[in-house]
Design a protein around this motif. Sequence first.
Motif, PDB file in Angstrom:
ATOM      1  N   ASN A   1      -4.712   6.701   8.677  1.00 21.20           N
ATOM      2  CA  ASN A   1      -3.757   6.057   7.782  1.00 21.20           C
ATOM      3  C   ASN A   1      -3.257   7.202   6.908  1.00 21.20           C
ATOM      4  O   ASN A   1      -3.934   7.634   5.987  1.00 21.20           O
TER       5      ASN A   1
ATOM      6  N   HIS B   1       1.385   3.889  -3.194  1.00 23.01           N
ATOM      7  CA  HIS B   1       1.030   5.303  -3.004  1.00 23.01           C
ATOM      8  C   HIS B   1       2.193   6.193  -3.427  1.00 23.01           C
ATOM      9  O   HIS B   1       2.000   7.187  -4.130  1.00 23.01           O
ATOM     10  N   ARG B   2       3.407   5.840  -3.028  1.00 25.43           N
ATOM     11  CA  ARG B   2       4.584   6.635  -3.411  1.00 25.43           C
ATOM     12  C   ARG B   2       4.792   6.615  -4.927  1.00 25.43           C
ATOM     13  O   ARG B   2       5.087   7.641  -5.537  1.00 25.43           O
TER      14      ARG B   2
ATOM     15  N   LYS C   1      -0.923   9.271   4.341  1.00 22.62           N
ATOM     16  CA  LYS C   1      -0.052   9.204   3.168  1.00 22.62           C
ATOM     17  C   LYS C   1       0.465  10.612   2.927  1.00 22.62           C
ATOM     18  O   LYS C   1      -0.296  11.577   2.989  1.00 22.62           O
ATOM     19  N   THR C   2       1.746  10.735   2.653  1.00 24.67           N
ATOM     20  CA  THR C   2       2.326  12.051   2.393  1.00 24.67           C
ATOM     21  C   THR C   2       2.767  12.150   0.948  1.00 24.67           C
ATOM     22  O   THR C   2       3.223  11.166   0.352  1.00 24.67           O
TER      23      THR C   2
ATOM     24  N   SER D   1      -7.514   0.723   4.989  1.00 27.46           N
ATOM     25  CA  SER D   1      -7.835   1.579   6.133  1.00 27.46           C
ATOM     26  C   SER D   1      -9.118   1.130   6.806  1.00 27.46           C
ATOM     27  O   SER D   1      -9.199   1.069   8.039  1.00 27.46           O
TER      28      SER D   1
ATOM     29  N   GLU E   1      -4.425  12.341   3.630  1.00 29.34           N
ATOM     30  CA  GLU E   1      -3.286  12.644   2.755  1.00 29.34           C
ATOM     31  C   GLU E   1      -2.783  14.024   3.111  1.00 29.34           C
ATOM     32  O   GLU E   1      -3.567  14.958   3.259  1.00 29.34           O
TER      33      GLU E   1
ATOM     34  N   VAL F   1      -8.603   7.479   6.129  1.00 31.67           N
ATOM     35  CA  VAL F   1      -7.555   7.825   5.168  1.00 31.67           C
ATOM     36  C   VAL F   1      -7.286   9.326   5.222  1.00 31.67           C
ATOM     37  O   VAL F   1      -8.220  10.134   5.209  1.00 31.67           O
TER      38      VAL F   1
ATOM     39  N   GLU G   1      -6.147   4.402  -4.684  1.00 31.35           N
ATOM     40  CA  GLU G   1      -7.138   5.005  -3.785  1.00 31.35           C
ATOM     41  C   GLU G   1      -8.039   3.932  -3.182  1.00 31.35           C
ATOM     42  O   GLU G   1      -8.303   3.922  -1.976  1.00 31.35           O
TER      43      GLU G   1
ATOM     44  N   VAL H   1      -5.989   1.735  -0.670  1.00 35.40           N
ATOM     45  CA  VAL H   1      -5.741   2.449   0.588  1.00 35.40           C
ATOM     46  C   VAL H   1      -7.025   2.521   1.416  1.00 35.40           C
ATOM     47  O   VAL H   1      -7.020   2.279   2.625  1.00 35.40           O
TER      48      VAL H   1
ATOM     49  N   GLU I   1       0.836  -1.204   0.000  1.00 36.98           N
ATOM     50  CA  GLU I   1       0.000   0.000   0.000  1.00 36.98           C
ATOM     51  C   GLU I   1       0.876   1.262   0.000  1.00 36.98           C
ATOM     52  O   GLU I   1       0.676   2.173  -0.810  1.00 36.98           O
ATOM     53  N   ALA I   2       1.856   1.313   0.876  1.00 34.24           N
ATOM     54  CA  ALA I   2       2.737   2.485   0.962  1.00 34.24           C
ATOM     55  C   ALA I   2       3.563   2.659  -0.317  1.00 34.24           C
ATOM     56  O   ALA I   2       3.713   3.778  -0.825  1.00 34.24           O
TER      57      ALA I   2
END
Length: 174
Positions: free
Chosen positions: A137, A30-31, A139-140, A100, A109, A107, A93, A96, A26-27
């Motif tokens: 959860n 997302h990146r 995400k950056t 979550s 961001e 979620v 999306e 995630v 998942e991480a």
Amino acid sequence: MSARAEAYAKALFEVAEAEGRLATVEAELHRVAAAIESDSSLRGVLTDAGLPVERRLKVVEKLLGDRAHNVTIQLLSLVVGTGRLRDLPGIVERLVRRASDEAGLVVAEIRSAVPLKPAQQKALVAALERRAGRSLNVKTVVDPSLIGGVVATVGDEVIDDSVRTRLDQVKSLI
């Protein structure tokens, strides 16, 4: 969101969960999705139907190499190989959101113009969790177009404290 993105996300969730690597996949996805979103030349290469599929897949391999879990690499390769890169944000999306939901998290961001320092991120997450009343959860994403400040999205709520938005507000007054 397309049914295709939902199907990919469901299958990916099940495979990553079965391998005990859901949080990692998942991480990573997302990146990767954020990197592709912010880099038009990378997105162009990965979506260029004029390039042979093998060449686009080599770009994926070079991009992720041994820095990503095999499930992440396989999904990205499948999406690029089938010409469905435009579905990747929707797939991520959905993945995630499902992960979550399974963990009882909301979620969130956080977009910032520059990478946040760990202490800054920790303080911001704590404030957002207090506001949401639940664990997040998070995400950056680094988004230089913001110029400065941050945009935080928690569930459906958007908190925009970016320089870009402030400048747009000033422009609207002129």
